[in-house]
Design a protein around this motif. Sequence first.
Motif, mmCIF file in Angstrom:
data_model
loop_
_atom_site.group_PDB
_atom_site.id
_atom_site.type_symbol
_atom_site.label_atom_id
_atom_site.label_comp_id
_atom_site.label_asym_id
_atom_site.label_seq_id
_atom_site.Cartn_x
_atom_site.Cartn_y
_atom_site.Cartn_z
ATOM 1 N N VAL A 14 -2.017 -8.906 3.169
ATOM 2 C CA VAL A 14 -1.504 -8.666 1.833
ATOM 3 C C VAL A 14 -2.326 -9.477 0.833
ATOM 4 O O VAL A 14 -2.921 -10.496 1.194
ATOM 5 N N ASP A 15 -2.367 -9.009 -0.385
ATOM 6 C CA ASP A 15 -3.004 -9.781 -1.451
ATOM 7 C C ASP A 15 -1.987 -10.817 -1.866
ATOM 8 O O ASP A 15 -1.192 -10.620 -2.771
ATOM 9 N N GLY A 65 5.943 -1.916 -1.427
ATOM 10 C CA GLY A 65 4.979 -2.156 -2.496
ATOM 11 C C GLY A 65 4.226 -3.460 -2.408
ATOM 12 O O GLY A 65 3.489 -3.807 -3.328
ATOM 13 N N SER A 66 4.375 -4.211 -1.313
ATOM 14 C CA SER A 66 3.639 -5.470 -1.217
ATOM 15 C C SER A 66 2.332 -5.331 -0.443
ATOM 16 O O SER A 66 1.562 -6.276 -0.379
ATOM 17 N N LEU A 67 2.053 -4.152 0.077
ATOM 18 C CA LEU A 67 0.787 -3.874 0.757
ATOM 19 C C LEU A 67 0.229 -2.602 0.143
ATOM 20 O O LEU A 67 0.853 -1.551 0.197
ATOM 21 N N LYS A 68 -0.939 -2.718 -0.454
ATOM 22 C CA LYS A 68 -1.502 -1.597 -1.216
ATOM 23 C C LYS A 68 -2.477 -0.745 -0.417
ATOM 24 O O LYS A 68 -2.815 0.344 -0.824
ATOM 25 N N GLU A 115 8.491 -8.485 -1.833
ATOM 26 C CA GLU A 115 7.821 -9.774 -1.834
ATOM 27 C C GLU A 115 7.629 -10.254 -0.400
ATOM 28 O O GLU A 115 8.299 -9.768 0.510
ATOM 29 N N VAL A 116 6.708 -11.168 -0.230
ATOM 30 C CA VAL A 116 6.483 -11.779 1.079
ATOM 31 C C VAL A 116 6.505 -13.288 0.933
ATOM 32 O O VAL A 116 6.331 -13.827 -0.159
ATOM 33 N N GLN A 122 3.030 -2.961 8.610
ATOM 34 C CA GLN A 122 2.208 -2.390 7.532
ATOM 35 C C GLN A 122 2.992 -1.345 6.758
ATOM 36 O O GLN A 122 3.010 -1.352 5.522
ATOM 37 N N ASN A 123 3.613 -0.425 7.492
ATOM 38 C CA ASN A 123 4.349 0.659 6.846
ATOM 39 C C ASN A 123 5.518 0.150 6.022
ATOM 40 O O ASN A 123 5.776 0.646 4.927
ATOM 41 N N LEU A 124 6.226 -0.856 6.526
ATOM 42 C CA LEU A 124 7.364 -1.410 5.791
ATOM 43 C C LEU A 124 6.908 -2.105 4.509
ATOM 44 O O LEU A 124 7.501 -1.923 3.445
#
Length: 174
Positions: A169-170, A160-163, A93-94, A153-155
């Motif tokens: 992020v969405d 799973g929070s960046l597709k 999550e972000v 980005q990689n983290l």
Amino acid sequence: MLQKRLETPLGPVTVMSDGLSLNGLWFTNQKYYGSTLPRLTVMGDRPVFAQVQTWLTDYFAGKQPAINFPIKPEGTPFRQAVWQELQQIPYGEVRTYGELAASVGDRLGHFVGAQAIGGAVGHNPISLVIPCHRVVAGDGDLTGYAGGLERKQNLLRLEGSLKTDALRVDFKGK
């Protein structure tokens, strides 16, 4: 203070300990590298370093490892409050800087600006374990990671929070 270099898929990190707790974890070329620790350090080994290595291995394997070692970041009471709040952001999550400011403000009992939050997040001395990479701009932009945007980005992709390879992020909020 003792230090040791550990390897990760995103580059080497330096970990520091007072002999009992993890006091620092920085990517080698990270902004503010080692800024909160004394100048005098020696290479050494302690059980906490093996525990951190196991945690890093599990984390980069896509697991959600528990932090089973003591952490003790050095900083002002304000920064400590921010870092405690960062630890509440779940894996995958972000949160936005604004959301974090509201949470810290509630914790402290007064208004806290997002810019002040950004400064404390950027000076987080225990990267990854205290997940400052999970903080994004209000519109989802991946801004302000001392370890670099590519690592951020990689983290976030790992969690799973960046597709995509985007720098946003969405984000739908909490």
